[in-house]
Design a protein around this motif. Structure first.
Motif, PDB file in Angstrom:
ATOM      1  N   VAL A   1     -34.035  41.008  18.494  1.00 34.65           N
ATOM      2  CA  VAL A   1     -33.052  41.363  19.006  1.00 34.65           C
ATOM      3  C   VAL A   1     -33.498  42.686  20.031  1.00 34.65           C
ATOM      4  O   VAL A   1     -33.875  43.612  19.649  1.00 34.65           O
ATOM      5  CB  VAL A   1     -32.014  41.976  18.318  1.00 34.65           C
ATOM      6  N   GLY A   2     -33.290  42.497  21.553  1.00 39.54           N
ATOM      7  CA  GLY A   2     -33.629  43.334  22.473  1.00 39.54           C
ATOM      8  C   GLY A   2     -34.975  43.199  22.546  1.00 39.54           C
ATOM      9  O   GLY A   2     -35.650  42.084  22.790  1.00 39.54           O
TER      10      GLY A   2
ATOM     11  N   LEU B   1     -25.968  31.157  11.338  1.00 36.70           N
ATOM     12  CA  LEU B   1     -25.074  32.078  10.501  1.00 36.70           C
ATOM     13  C   LEU B   1     -25.634  33.318  10.089  1.00 36.70           C
ATOM     14  O   LEU B   1     -26.721  33.422   9.237  1.00 36.70           O
ATOM     15  CB  LEU B   1     -24.388  30.984   9.444  1.00 36.70           C
ATOM     16  N   LEU B   2     -25.063  34.497  10.479  1.00 35.16           N
ATOM     17  CA  LEU B   2     -25.413  35.747   9.987  1.00 35.16           C
ATOM     18  C   LEU B   2     -24.638  36.167   8.786  1.00 35.16           C
ATOM     19  O   LEU B   2     -23.518  35.873   8.650  1.00 35.16           O
ATOM     20  CB  LEU B   2     -25.045  36.592  11.175  1.00 35.16           C
TER      21      LEU B   2
ATOM     22  N   PHE C   1     -26.378  44.243  14.319  1.00 30.04           N
ATOM     23  CA  PHE C   1     -25.746  43.949  15.353  1.00 30.04           C
ATOM     24  C   PHE C   1     -24.440  45.042  15.660  1.00 30.04           C
ATOM     25  O   PHE C   1     -23.632  44.846  16.297  1.00 30.04           O
ATOM     26  CB  PHE C   1     -25.154  42.721  15.508  1.00 30.04           C
ATOM     27  N   GLY C   2     -24.446  46.071  14.735  1.00 31.73           N
ATOM     28  CA  GLY C   2     -23.317  46.812  14.785  1.00 31.73           C
ATOM     29  C   GLY C   2     -22.048  46.347  14.414  1.00 31.73           C
ATOM     30  O   GLY C   2     -20.976  47.155  14.957  1.00 31.73           O
ATOM     31  N   GLY C   3     -21.737  45.179  13.947  1.00 35.10           N
ATOM     32  CA  GLY C   3     -20.720  44.690  13.611  1.00 35.10           C
ATOM     33  C   GLY C   3     -19.946  44.286  14.994  1.00 35.10           C
ATOM     34  O   GLY C   3     -18.893  44.088  15.136  1.00 35.10           O
TER      35      GLY C   3
ATOM     36  N   PRO D   1     -18.179  42.037  17.322  1.00 36.34           N
ATOM     37  CA  PRO D   1     -17.336  40.587  17.144  1.00 36.34           C
ATOM     38  C   PRO D   1     -17.799  39.938  18.299  1.00 36.34           C
ATOM     39  O   PRO D   1     -17.310  38.615  18.252  1.00 36.34           O
ATOM     40  CB  PRO D   1     -15.635  41.411  17.438  1.00 36.34           C
ATOM     41  N   GLN D   2     -18.516  40.178  19.347  1.00 37.16           N
ATOM     42  CA  GLN D   2     -18.903  39.212  20.309  1.00 37.16           C
ATOM     43  C   GLN D   2     -20.198  38.776  20.127  1.00 37.16           C
ATOM     44  O   GLN D   2     -20.919  37.889  20.986  1.00 37.16           O
ATOM     45  CB  GLN D   2     -18.997  40.015  21.549  1.00 37.16           C
ATOM     46  N   VAL D   3     -20.999  38.778  18.724  1.00 38.32           N
ATOM     47  CA  VAL D   3     -22.157  38.239  18.562  1.00 38.32           C
ATOM     48  C   VAL D   3     -21.972  36.678  18.389  1.00 38.32           C
ATOM     49  O   VAL D   3     -23.028  35.839  18.648  1.00 38.32           O
ATOM     50  CB  VAL D   3     -22.581  38.818  17.151  1.00 38.32           C
ATOM     51  N   VAL D   4     -20.887  36.045  18.079  1.00 38.19           N
ATOM     52  CA  VAL D   4     -20.594  34.556  18.122  1.00 38.19           C
ATOM     53  C   VAL D   4     -20.743  34.086  19.504  1.00 38.19           C
ATOM     54  O   VAL D   4     -20.277  34.690  20.601  1.00 38.19           O
ATOM     55  CB  VAL D   4     -19.208  34.066  17.685  1.00 38.19           C
ATOM     56  N   GLY D   5     -21.728  33.055  19.784  1.00 40.45           N
ATOM     57  CA  GLY D   5     -21.984  32.534  20.979  1.00 40.45           C
ATOM     58  C   GLY D   5     -23.306  33.153  21.521  1.00 40.45           C
ATOM     59  O   GLY D   5     -23.851  32.645  22.661  1.00 40.45           O
ATOM     60  N   ARG D   6     -23.976  34.227  20.658  1.00 36.27           N
ATOM     61  CA  ARG D   6     -25.051  34.906  21.638  1.00 36.27           C
ATOM     62  C   ARG D   6     -26.164  34.150  21.125  1.00 36.27           C
ATOM     63  O   ARG D   6     -26.383  33.619  20.012  1.00 36.27           O
ATOM     64  CB  ARG D   6     -25.123  36.421  20.970  1.00 36.27           C
TER      65      ARG D   6
END
Length: 626
Positions: free
Chosen positions: A108-109, A152-153, A162-164, A166-171
């Protein structure tokens, strides 16, 4: 109620008049009640609390049973072809899911991280009634090679890494060197199986479902019983499934291994052998509480003797023996509840300390907490304790002669009856202590016997680490070999390092592979020449690094490479079993059954037997190759 309030006020006044006595009694009871509360919370959380899934009594773990090959409880995991057989042959399950442990290197990064996870059948989450808090679960079609690039996380990983967001889905994330897409986030507290924090779909290739993988027992299988199907009926069905698998696969030695299929309730399978240990532990702390009760009863008996004149005056003024007994039991109960109020807050501290001992390896410890049922238990044992240790003094006081007590002038010697009661309490305390000491002695003896077992290796001064290489970057065997050679070369140059090595699985880790092995021998009948052996691919210096003794021949060397003649090392149980009166050096072994096309490997060394699974029992025969 008026009498009860009066008894309580009087009990509090009498206890306040003797703070030293009250402090000793309360502290003694607090230790016993606190210990019992802590252990009961473990029993309740691990053994008694239902699993956190809908209709958990319908969930079963499916095992393949093979006898005579050194497996704990003769249970083995499931191979991909056997899982396919279960899906097509069973008549008892409404759902079936396979799982295998997986380690993920995610980036991540610019920061890479290793995450424990699992590859699972998409059917797992609907079967457990688990719905993502974000996004979706896996689709059935994602359990196919090339379409399994979904993730699935776990909730904790999502919050922590990911700091919670909500835009993580689709990443898209780089996982093990290849891109994968996050499709959902699972709810907090869900980490099944293997304490996973990351999941991907489990996809089988056509080769993995073929006959050559029938011995690759690396899958855990979970199933849900159909409505109305009992565990006994499922057991009968699994017997029919086992017979069908055996008949349909005559080339695999199912008959030789006494093969059968087991369906075990998930809760029973999860807690395993620890349930006996926990009940024994609860019984032990119960004896500690009984000893505390006897101690406090002795103190109360002595105190009641000293209060003989007071009690005699109350009787002379009209108090009945029943009222005297109730008053003294009220005092003992108040002491017990005070002990409970002090002891219950000690329980979380005791749990925290117990949780530090990783050797306990208790399942479901995350669900252990001080909840309502634990508090009810604490209140119940406080009440029971108060009555238990208060009965003897109350009974003794109610039987005293008023005239004699007043005539004696309150000297408080208590007479022969009181002395007899004290002797009974001393005998009871001694008996409880002896039982407790005998139990502790037997446990210590068992522990010492386990410690006396030679594990086959030397763990002192050995440091270990776990790693996995991303398949996209290390897609060829020679790349993997080059990586480990360079890694070990650099480690060997570190100050203080005597030897370094690598293996697929460490001893006593519960990990590692096994498979059918063909032995070139005339010492055993033909049908016994294909044992199920522990397979251990290792680097040449692994044996020296972990202290596995060489008994005959030689260790592997750097010249044992892919292009040289294939060689192997066996343990002494392997050598004794298949070449009992011969020199095993120079004998031949190959992976797979009689018809396997794997090359024959020449035995170049014999090493000591290693306990790879548990110290209580030997492992299977062991085969190493470089």
């Amino acid at each position: 109620m008026s009498n009860l309030r009066q008894d309580l006020r009087y009990a509090l006044r009498m206890i306040a008049k003797s703070p030293g006595f009250a402090g000793i009694a309360i502290l003694t009871l607090a230790l016993g009640i606190g210990a019992n509360t802590a252990i009961f919370s473990m029993v309740e959380g691990v053994l008694l609390r239902p699993l956190p899934y809908p209709h958990p009594e319908q969930l079963v773990k499916v095992w393949m049973r093979f006898t005579g090959i050194g497996l704990p409880n003769d249970r083995n995991w499931v191979s991909p072809p056997e899982f396919q057989d279960l899906k097509t042959l069973n008549r008892s399950f409404s759902g079936l899911a396979a799982m295998e442990n997986a380690n993920f290197n995610i980036t991540v990064g610019d920061l890479p991280q290793r995450v424990e996870g699992a590859a699972v059948s998409p059917s797992l989450f609907p079967m457990l009634g688990v719905n993502p808090v974000l996004g979706r679960a896996f689709l059935p079609e994602e359990a196919q090679p090339g379409r399994d690039q979904a993730l699935l996380l776990g909730y904790g990983l999502w919050q922590r890494r990911f700091g919670g967001d909500p835009q993580v889905v689709g990443r898209t994330l780089i996982v093990n060197g290849k891109p994968m897409v996050v499709v959902g986030v699972l709810p907090a507290g869900f980490n099944y199986p293997f304490e996973a924090e990351l999941w991907q779909p489990l996809a089988f290739t056509a080769e993995e479902l073929g006959p050559n993988y029938r011995g690759s027992h690396g899958l855990e299988v979970l199933a849900r019983l159909k409505e109305g199907v009992s565990l006994a009926q499922a057991g009968d069905d699994m017997g029919a499934v086992a017979r069908s698998i055996t008949e349909q696969n005559p080339g695999y030695p199912y008959s030789k291994f006494g093969f059968s299929v087991l369906a075990v309730p998930l809760l029973q399978d999860t807690v395993g052998d620890v349930q006996t240990a926990l009940w024994v532990l609860l019984g032990a702390v119960g004896f500690v509480l009984l000893i505390a009760c006897v101690n406090v009863a002795s103190l109360l008996l002595a105190r009641a003797s000293a209060r003989g004149r007071e009690i005699a005056i109350r009787v002379a003024m009209g108090a009945s023996p029943r009222r005297i007994t109730r008053q003294l039991l009220t005092e003992s109960t108040v002491l017990a509840f005070a002990g409970g109020l002090v002891g219950v807050p000690l329980a979380p501290l005791a749990l925290s300390e117990l949780n530090q001992f990783s050797t306990l390896a208790l399942p479901r410890m995350s669900s252990v907490r001080i909840d309502v049922w634990v508090l009810v238990f604490a209140a119940a044992i406080s009440l029971g304790t108060g009555i238990l240790f208060g009965l003897a003094p109350a009974w003794q006081a109610s039987r005293r002669s008023t005239a004699e007590e007043l005539k004696e002038g309150g000297r408080g010697d208590g007479g022969s009856s009181s002395n007899r009661m004290r002797h009974v309490l001393v005998v009871a305390e001694t008996a409880f202590s002896v039982v407790l000491l005998i139990g502790a002695g037997l446990l210590l003896r068992s522990f010492l016997r386990v410690l006396s077992v030679d594990p086959g290796f030397h763990a002192d001064r050995v440091l270990t680490m776990r790693l996995s290489l991303p398949g996209e970057k290390y897609d060829k065997p020679e790349k993997v070999v080059a990586f480990y050679r360079e890694l070990l070369r650099r480690i060997d140059r570190l100050p203080g390092v005597e030897a370094s090595g690598a293996a697929v699985a460490l001893p006593l880790s519960g990990l590692g592979g096994s498979g059918t092995t063909t032995v070139d021998t005339e010492a055993v009948p033909l049908d016994q020449r294909t044992p199920e052996a522990d397979w251990r691919p290792v680097t040449p210096s692994y044996f020296q690094a972990i202290g596995i003794s060489l008994l005959r021949g030689r260790y592997f060397t750097e010249s044992d490479i892919a292009t040289s003649a294939p060689v192997a090392i066996v343990d002494d149980t392997f050598a004794r079993t298949y070449w009992p009166n011969e020199d095993p050096i120079g004998k031949r072994i190959k992976l797979g059954g009689m018809k396997s096309t794997a090359p024959w490997m020449t035995v170049v060394g014999v090493v000591g037997h290693v306990h790879y699974r548990e110290l209580e029992a030997p492992s299977r025969v062991q085969l190493y190759w470089p």
